[in-house]
Design a protein around this motif. Structure first.
Motif, PDB file in Angstrom:
ATOM      1  N   PHE A  18      -4.186  -1.001  -5.774  1.00 26.62           N
ATOM      2  CA  PHE A  18      -4.288   0.010  -4.739  1.00 26.62           C
ATOM      3  C   PHE A  18      -3.173  -0.163  -3.707  1.00 26.62           C
ATOM      4  O   PHE A  18      -2.656   0.816  -3.164  1.00 26.62           O
ATOM      5  CB  PHE A  18      -5.649  -0.056  -4.058  1.00 26.62           C
ATOM      6  N   VAL A  19      -2.819  -1.420  -3.432  1.00 20.80           N
ATOM      7  CA  VAL A  19      -1.712  -1.667  -2.514  1.00 20.80           C
ATOM      8  C   VAL A  19      -0.441  -1.017  -3.050  1.00 20.80           C
ATOM      9  O   VAL A  19       0.280  -0.311  -2.334  1.00 20.80           O
ATOM     10  CB  VAL A  19      -1.503  -3.179  -2.312  1.00 20.80           C
ATOM     11  N   GLU A  20      -0.165  -1.243  -4.325  1.00 22.26           N
ATOM     12  CA  GLU A  20       1.033  -0.666  -4.927  1.00 22.26           C
ATOM     13  C   GLU A  20       0.975   0.860  -4.906  1.00 22.26           C
ATOM     14  O   GLU A  20       1.959   1.541  -4.604  1.00 22.26           O
ATOM     15  CB  GLU A  20       1.185  -1.160  -6.369  1.00 22.26           C
TER      16      GLU A  20
ATOM     17  N   LEU B 117      -3.713   6.439  -8.216  1.00 20.32           N
ATOM     18  CA  LEU B 117      -3.222   5.922  -9.483  1.00 20.32           C
ATOM     19  C   LEU B 117      -2.124   6.797 -10.077  1.00 20.32           C
ATOM     20  O   LEU B 117      -1.280   6.309 -10.834  1.00 20.32           O
ATOM     21  CB  LEU B 117      -4.393   5.812 -10.470  1.00 20.32           C
ATOM     22  N   LEU B 118      -2.134   8.078  -9.765  1.00 18.87           N
ATOM     23  CA  LEU B 118      -1.139   8.995 -10.315  1.00 18.87           C
ATOM     24  C   LEU B 118       0.101   9.127  -9.431  1.00 18.87           C
ATOM     25  O   LEU B 118       1.027   9.860  -9.784  1.00 18.87           O
ATOM     26  CB  LEU B 118      -1.763  10.374 -10.517  1.00 18.87           C
TER      27      LEU B 118
ATOM     28  N   LEU C  97       4.642  -6.525  -0.193  1.00 16.13           N
ATOM     29  CA  LEU C  97       5.293  -5.255   0.137  1.00 16.13           C
ATOM     30  C   LEU C  97       6.650  -5.433   0.795  1.00 16.13           C
ATOM     31  O   LEU C  97       7.526  -4.567   0.656  1.00 16.13           O
ATOM     32  CB  LEU C  97       4.382  -4.441   1.067  1.00 16.13           C
ATOM     33  N   GLY C  98       6.814  -6.531   1.549  1.00 13.65           N
ATOM     34  CA  GLY C  98       8.043  -6.699   2.308  1.00 13.65           C
ATOM     35  C   GLY C  98       8.188  -5.621   3.363  1.00 13.65           C
ATOM     36  O   GLY C  98       9.292  -5.139   3.630  1.00 13.65           O
TER      37      GLY C  98
ATOM     38  N   ASP D 199       3.597   3.288  -2.970  1.00 10.30           N
ATOM     39  CA  ASP D 199       4.396   4.283  -3.691  1.00 10.30           C
ATOM     40  C   ASP D 199       4.127   5.694  -3.192  1.00 10.30           C
ATOM     41  O   ASP D 199       4.957   6.593  -3.346  1.00 10.30           O
ATOM     42  CB  ASP D 199       4.095   4.211  -5.195  1.00 10.30           C
ATOM     43  N   ALA D 200       2.963   5.910  -2.622  1.00  6.80           N
ATOM     44  CA  ALA D 200       2.599   7.246  -2.165  1.00  6.80           C
ATOM     45  C   ALA D 200       3.224   7.603  -0.821  1.00  6.80           C
ATOM     46  O   ALA D 200       3.049   8.726  -0.351  1.00  6.80           O
ATOM     47  CB  ALA D 200       1.084   7.352  -2.070  1.00  6.80           C
ATOM     48  N   GLY D 201       3.918   6.628  -0.244  1.00  2.00           N
ATOM     49  CA  GLY D 201       4.561   6.930   1.038  1.00  2.00           C
ATOM     50  C   GLY D 201       3.559   6.996   2.164  1.00  2.00           C
ATOM     51  O   GLY D 201       2.589   6.244   2.204  1.00  2.00           O
ATOM     52  N   THR D 202       3.802   7.910   3.080  1.00  5.06           N
ATOM     53  CA  THR D 202       2.957   7.996   4.270  1.00  5.06           C
ATOM     54  C   THR D 202       1.717   8.844   4.065  1.00  5.06           C
ATOM     55  O   THR D 202       0.834   8.884   4.908  1.00  5.06           O
ATOM     56  CB  THR D 202       3.770   8.582   5.442  1.00  5.06           C
ATOM     57  N   THR D 203       1.659   9.541   2.905  1.00  5.33           N
ATOM     58  CA  THR D 203       0.504  10.401   2.635  1.00  5.33           C
ATOM     59  C   THR D 203      -0.680   9.561   2.174  1.00  5.33           C
ATOM     60  O   THR D 203      -0.554   8.719   1.285  1.00  5.33           O
ATOM     61  CB  THR D 203       0.838  11.431   1.560  1.00  5.33           C
ATOM     62  N   THR D 204      -1.825   9.810   2.743  1.00  2.00           N
ATOM     63  CA  THR D 204      -3.040   9.104   2.332  1.00  2.00           C
ATOM     64  C   THR D 204      -3.694   9.865   1.185  1.00  2.00           C
ATOM     65  O   THR D 204      -4.092  11.026   1.365  1.00  2.00           O
ATOM     66  CB  THR D 204      -4.035   8.997   3.497  1.00  2.00           C
TER      67      THR D 204
END
Length: 838
Positions: A212-214, A231-232, A192-193, A218-223
């Motif tokens: 799942f990490v990716e 996935l979307l 992730l860096g 990509d989803a930012g701070t939202t869980t």
């Protein structure tokens, strides 16, 4: 995201490739949960290679062999079609339409496809190291798995590495399992860096799963609330055109050719490129040759599940127009049953046609014919149980049409033959329904011959031959040969091969002739015929089917000749082809016989256990159904279990008519005689040829006759193991000649490597006090002392027994040990008993 970690996994793949290049083909199954990074690992590995990489992947609901299509197409485009016989039109053309019209032979299609795929891969690897990648095998259809297993068992030449990925372990022969573990915290941080607090948050949710990490990153701070949302997450940030293209791809399949995507999306080249670029940049789709593939199937599933119902229907309808080979599936998913039915019919997907069958869709269409075609497909795919069910249903529907019913009965006989079941009743009924059908009459003649009804078999064979069924020459040849006229039989076999209109008849003639010659004890001639037959089967792409049958004949002859290592090699190579059940059973029975003879009794027991279920009925008549009984009887005798051998003999004598067997009646009677169950032979037992005469001589010797006659019979046949056994028993009758008889038997046991025969010889030598080895130069007094040593007496006790001093006794013992070349009194006693010195 950067590729991090996986050093151990990469090293394992590199080691497998090194081994493939240096020694032999290798296979690695990369296993891990969805999203763990299996595909990325393989991609990183193959991206570093100086080798030809050919890739394919499985997809839910895809057509048979779909993962292999791009692999084989890649090889054909790279090296051309000259690598396989007839340019691949006999087998590969079933998967690669660009090779031209199929040289159709419904009965042999799968065997030729397998053989041609094997040739193409091996010959490609001769030009450059080859890495075959097969993704997502947990979705692979049964046909794909059969082809993969066949290739893994039969690839012999170095230079091929097969890498397969799957969510769960699969049972693949000759493969190494490589599990891909979750990433650690340091690896996730490097991937992730990001700052440590972000890594901890993502690591906690993703549990080291790179996908799942990716998605979390990509989803930012939202869980995300669910995996689908994870996935979307990348897809939601796409522009409208890109999202539309991604949705088209999700409907079209796991891998989508560029031309298909353009046709369904309805965009020109520039617009499609602009729409695809963000998708590829987000790694939702990856460039895959001349098309695109989802980075992971879960992404495709999430995109697909997010479609609105009407959207899904429209896209499936458009994909049906652009993907004719998958049109039936698309129309089915779109809910258009009439179009799905029509597409399945056009694609000859008979199981799908049956699933969609509705009289209102295709009025006047022949349902029984579809059942028959589906049955043939199932049979060629190796699903004989399903094929039998479909053929029986078709028969029920044509009960009032005698010619068609006869035709379907013949089909069901062939299917049941693969299941080890007899088809005599079906064939009799078929001939009554079609009394002038030469092929049916010939098949009936052959089955009657298998069941020992040779008079009726000959009459039907001659009738069939007069009607034009030249295959009946093989049946006539077998009957003639087993009755003792081998020269006339040889002429008939030659005529059958010369007049044969198909490869299968030629191979049937080779198999039958080798079997008849072996039954007659003509081992050298049987070997020559069988080797020609095996070579011919390979040339015509039938090594897995009819070739395995002939291989069993060859192995049996080699076993008779005492060439057990060669017999094992022939059996091993044939079994690796994954032959039909009945052929596999015959191969196993030869293997079991060799195992009994060389003393591998645990192996023999396991082989017998495997073989019996494969011979559920009497598909090959009395000779075949008696083979497992004979192996079990010989095994029981070798294990010293006379009670079990006796029970088996009782079963054979009460449940079977041994007069119907040309091959195994006398050997089974020998087992029965050894257990005391019989003392005289039943009337009418077949005795033709030197081998059966030798078995009969052995039986008569077991019943109190001359073992010298049995020795002479086996010596004339050059069957060393049977000769060795007869020599041991002859030594028990001929005390004067016992030493020479047992020495010859000992020599045979040593040459064969037969532990059971060696023990029989030593036991007979000890019982008869026969010295097997050269004279050790022991004096009469030394032999007397040796006998007392063997009783466990000390030097003082020996001295007291022989009225000599203890010192003199000790000198005798020392001299004895020196002459025998042993280091202890225990060794001296053991050698004395083993060699018959005492």
């Amino acid at each position: 995201m950067r590729f991090v970690g996986r050093e151990a996994e990469l090293a394992a793949l590199e080691a497998a490739l090194d081994a493939a290049r240096a020694r032999a083909p290798q296979a690695v199954l990369v296993v891990g949960e969805a999203g763990i990074g299996k595909s990325r690992l393989v991609s990183e590995f193959t991206g570093r290679l100086d080798a030809l990489v050919a890739q394919g992947g499985a997809d839910p609901g895809a057509m048979a062999y779909a993962p292999f299509v791009p692999v084989l197409r890649r090889l054909v485009r790279q090296y051309g079609t000259e690598l396989v016989p007839d340019g691949g039109r006999r087998g590969l053309a079933r998967l690669l339409p660009e090779l031209g019209e199929i040289d159709e032979d419904a009965d042999l299609g799968q065997a030729r496809l397998f053989e041609e795929a094997l040739l193409l891969i091996e010959r490609s690897a001769e030009r450059r190291p080859l890495v075959i990648v097969l993704e997502d095998l947990h979705w692979a259809d049964q046909a794909t798995r059969h082809l993969l297993a066949f290739l893994l068992r039969n690839l012999m030449r170095p230079g091929v590495l097969v890498i397969a990925t799957s969510r769960e372990p699969l049972r693949l022969p000759a493969s190494e399992l490589l599990r891909v573990p979750p990433l650690g915290r340091d690896e996730v941080a490097a991937m992730l860096g990001r700052a440590r607090q972000d890594v901890e948050r993502i690591m906690t949710r993703a549990e080291g799963n790179p996908l799942f990490v990716e998605a979390l990153a990509d989803a930012g701070t939202t869980t995300p609330a669910s995996l689908r949302e994870l996935l979307l997450a990348g897809a939601e940030r796409l522009g409208g055109a890109s999202l539309d293209v991604l949705r088209v791809a999700a409907v079209a399949g796991h891998r989508i050719p560029h031309e298909t995507l353009r046709a369904v999306a309805g965009l020109d080249d520039l617009a499609l490129d602009e729409a695809l670029r963000p998708i590829v940049k987000a790694r939702l789709l990856l460039v895959d040759g001349d098309g695109y593939a989802f980075r992971h199937a879960l992404i495709r599933e999430a995109v697909y599940d997010d479609l609105l119902p009407g959207e899904r229907i429209r896209l499936h309808a458009r994909c049906a127009e652009a993907q004719p080979d998958l049109a039936a599936d698309h129309w089915y998913a779109a809910g258009d049953r009439p179009r799905a039915f029509h597409a399945a019919w056009q694609a000859r997907r008979w199981d799908r046609v049956l699933e969609l069958w509705d009289d209102s869709l295709r009025p006047g269409m022949d349902h029984a014919r579809v059942l028959e075609l589906a049955a043939r497909d199932a049979m060629h795919a190796g699903d004989a149980e399903r094929a039998e069910e479909l053929a029986s249903r078709a028969l029920d529907e044509v009960a009032d049409d005698p010619p068609r019913a006869a035709h379907l009965l013949e089909l069901r006989v062939g299917i049941r033959d693969l299941l080890g079941e007899e088809g005599l009743d079906d064939l009799r009924l078929a001939v009554r329904l079609a009394p002038r059908a030469a092929r049916l009459i010939g098949a009936l003649a052959n089955t009657l011959h298998w069941n020992g009804q040779d008079a009726e078999a000959r009459a039907h064979a001659e009738e069939a031959l007069a009607l034009g069924d030249t295959r009946s020459l093989v049946t006539l040849a077998a009957i003639t040969g087993l009755q003792g006229d081998l020269d006339s039989a040889a002429a008939l076999y030659a005529e059958a091969r010369a007049k044969a209109s198909d490869d299968d008849t030629v191979l049937v003639a080779y198999a039958s002739e080798a079997d008849v010659l072996e039954a007659a004890g003509e081992h050298a001639r049987a070997e020559a015929v069988a080797r020609r037959g095996v070579a011919q089967a390979r040339r015509v792409g039938m090594a897995r089917s009819r070739g395995a049958h002939i291989a069993a004949n060859l192995a049996e002859t080699l076993a008779s000749l005492g060439r057990w290592k060669e017999a094992r090699e022939v059996v091993g190579a044939a079994l690796a082809l994954d032959p039909p059940p009945i052929h596999r059973a015959w191969l196993l029975l030869v293997l079991g016989t060799v195992a009994v003879c060389d003393g591998s009794l645990d192996e023999a027991a396991e082989v017998a256990r495997q073989a019996r279920p494969l011979m559920r009925g009497r598909s090959r008549g009395y000779d075949s159904c008696l083979e497992p009984d004979l192996l079990d009887g010989r095994l029981a005798l070798a294990q010293g279990d006379l009670e079990r051998a006796g029970r088996l003999a009782d079963h054979v004598l009460t449940a079977h008519d041994l007069t119907l067997s040309c091959r195994y009646a006398w050997p089974l009677l020998v087992v029965a005689a050894r257990t005391g169950r019989v003392r005289r032979s039943p009337a009418g037992i077949h005795t033709s040829g030197r081998l059966q005469q030798a078995h009969r001589a052995t039986f008569e010797a077991e019943c109190g006759g001359s073992w010298a006659s049995a020795v002479a019979a086996w010596r004339a046949l050059c069957q060393p193991y049977a000769l060795g056994q007869a020599l041991v028993r002859a030594a028990e009758q001929d005390r004067a000649g016992a030493r020479e008889l047992l020495r010859e038997a000992a020599s045979i046991a040593a040459a064969l490597g037969s532990e059971p025969l060696r023990r029989e010889v030593e036991a007979a030598a000890a019982s008869g006090r026969v010295a097997l080895t050269a004279d050790f130069g022991l004096s009469a007094r030394e032999l007397e002392v040796l006998g007392l040593v063997s009783e466990g007496l000390s030097n003082r006790q020996i001295a007291e027994r022989l009225f000599i001093s203890a010192r003199t006794s000790g000198v005798h013992v020392s001299n004895i040990m020196a002459k025998l070349g042993v280091a202890s009194r225990v060794e001296a006693a053991a050698l004395a008993r083993r060699t018959g010195l005492i």
